[in-house]
Scaffold this active site. Structure first.
Site, PDB file in Angstrom:
ATOM      1  N   HIS A 183      -9.105  -7.194   0.689  1.00 35.52           N
ATOM      2  CA  HIS A 183      -9.435  -8.514   1.965  1.00 35.52           C
ATOM      3  C   HIS A 183      -8.664  -8.632   3.149  1.00 35.52           C
ATOM      4  CE1 HIS A 183      -5.678  -9.725  -0.138  1.00 35.52           C
ATOM      5  NE2 HIS A 183      -4.826  -9.421   0.998  1.00 35.52           N
ATOM      6  N   GLY A 185      -3.180   2.710   0.223  1.00 30.84           N
ATOM      7  CA  GLY A 185      -2.578   1.737   0.912  1.00 30.84           C
ATOM      8  C   GLY A 185      -1.330   1.066  -0.427  1.00 30.84           C
ATOM      9  N   ASP A 193      -0.534   5.948   1.816  1.00 29.12           N
ATOM     10  CA  ASP A 193      -0.241   5.441   2.816  1.00 29.12           C
ATOM     11  C   ASP A 193      -0.372   6.081   4.334  1.00 29.12           C
ATOM     12  OD1 ASP A 193       0.156   2.478   3.897  1.00 29.12           O
ATOM     13  OD2 ASP A 193       0.657   1.757   2.047  1.00 29.12           O
TER      14      ASP A 193
END
Length: 350
Positions: free
Chosen positions: A259, A198, A221
């Site tokens: 998250h 990412g 990514d």
């Protein structure tokens, strides 16, 4: 000076603070559009009228200085909405005019060499997520996330579609964090190849490569993102889906990724990281928000947690929750190595 008794209901004042908290991102956005921070940085202490006179666009409203005064007073006030003011206000020594100047936190709202600011990125992000909050009750009762309910797709698709707008802003945020992180954490010294999962266009990985001259990096990514990847002699860009597979490497790095995802997705990603390490004695380095095991009173993290629940269908996690996910993904241990600017640096060990 006339004195008079004051009667204040603390509970009612608290309710008012809750119901008006949304003024913060809108006030900041207006100040950014009016170039307030740049003007004050360039010219020093100024009145609202002087700022109006320095605006690049013409002003036709005769009440503009008075209205701007109210906005600037808001940005210079300390309150539950603004626990740390961005401006300071003081009376002119020669008149009753209020003069404004920048306080240290406002530096993050000044544009960098790429023409963006960290604060601008954060405030615009909050405003963009605003419509997702209308679905918060449905997220709680029905599951899913507010972004999907409002826009019809996951936020990762939005990021991919708006990469050009987001790259500079994210690079600016990384430029603030990475020097401190690399000073505090030296866990890449013995790594041959590092894959950043990412990693957007590779700007985070380049910070690491510049410190470790023998390290090779793989920026991983979505394909449409890495096509505009940064150029570096020891950096390779690979497109793919982290929920399916991750390129093999000696170590895996993820910053501000987990998250954004629900527990099951995080476990899948961590399992794919483990597979990417093969049978080697590798590790997964995760940099994400630090959440104390007891969140009571830790207001910024409560705010971020509700934002994640509303927009992403995800959450902030404590060290204990990361350890549970680590065990479920097949890791022997998860340890916090250090904490940098509210981010914890964790090692998931095989």
């Amino acid at each position: 000076m006339t004195t008079f008794p004051v009667s204040e209901n603390a509970e009612w004042v608290s309710v008012l603070s809750y119901t008006t908290a949304l003024t913060a991102p809108f006030a900041i956005q207006a100040a950014l559009k009016l170039n307030v921070f740049e003007i004050l940085n360039r010219h020093g202490q100024l009145s609202a009228q002087q700022i109006i006179d320095l605006l690049p666009r013409p002003c036709t409203n005769p009440h503009a200085p008075a209205l701007l005064d109210r906005l600037l007073h808001h940005l210079s006030s300390k309150s539950p909405t603004f626990p740390c003011p961005l401006l300071t206000a003081s009376l002119s020594p020669t008149s009753s005019v209020i003069l404004y100047s920048l306080l240290p936190p406002s530096q993050y709202f000044l544009k960098d060499a790429n023409g963006v600011s960290v604060g601008e990125c954060v405030s615009q992000q909050v405003l963009h997520f605003l419509d997702t909050f209308r679905h918060l009750d449905a997220v709680i009762l029905d599951g899913g996330d507010g972004f999907q309910k409002e826009f019809g797709h996951h936020i990762s698709h939005h990021i991919a579609e708006h990469t050009p707008k987001l790259v500079a802003a994210m690079a600016s945020m990384t430029a603030v964090l990475m020097p401190q992180l690399l000073d505090a954490y030296d866990g890449f010294a013995d790594v041959g190849t590092l894959v950043d999962v990412g990693g957007c266009t590779g700007y985070t990985l380049i910070h690491i490569l510049d410190k470790y001259p023998d390290l090779k990096g793989i920026n991983f990514d979505q394909p449409q993102i890495v096509t505009s990847g940064a150029i570096h002699p020891r950096l390779t860009h690979v497109g793919g889906n982290m929920l399916e597979a991750i390129p093999q490497a000696d170590a895996v790095f993820m910053m501000r990724i987990l998250h954004d995802w629900e527990d099951d997705d995080c476990i899948t990603i961590l399992k794919n990281c483990k597979t990417a390490l093969g049978n080697k004695h590798g590790k997964v380095v995760v940099v994400d928000f630090y959440i104390p095991d007891l969140m009571d009173g830790y207001v910024p993290m409560h705010n971020f947690d509700i934002l994640m629940m509303s927009s992403h269908g995800s959450k902030m996690r404590t060290a204990a929750e990361y350890r549970i996910m680590g065990r479920q993904a097949g890791y022997t241990d998860v340890k916090i190595v250090c904490i940098v600017n509210e981010y914890s640096v964790m090692e998931f060990l095989l």
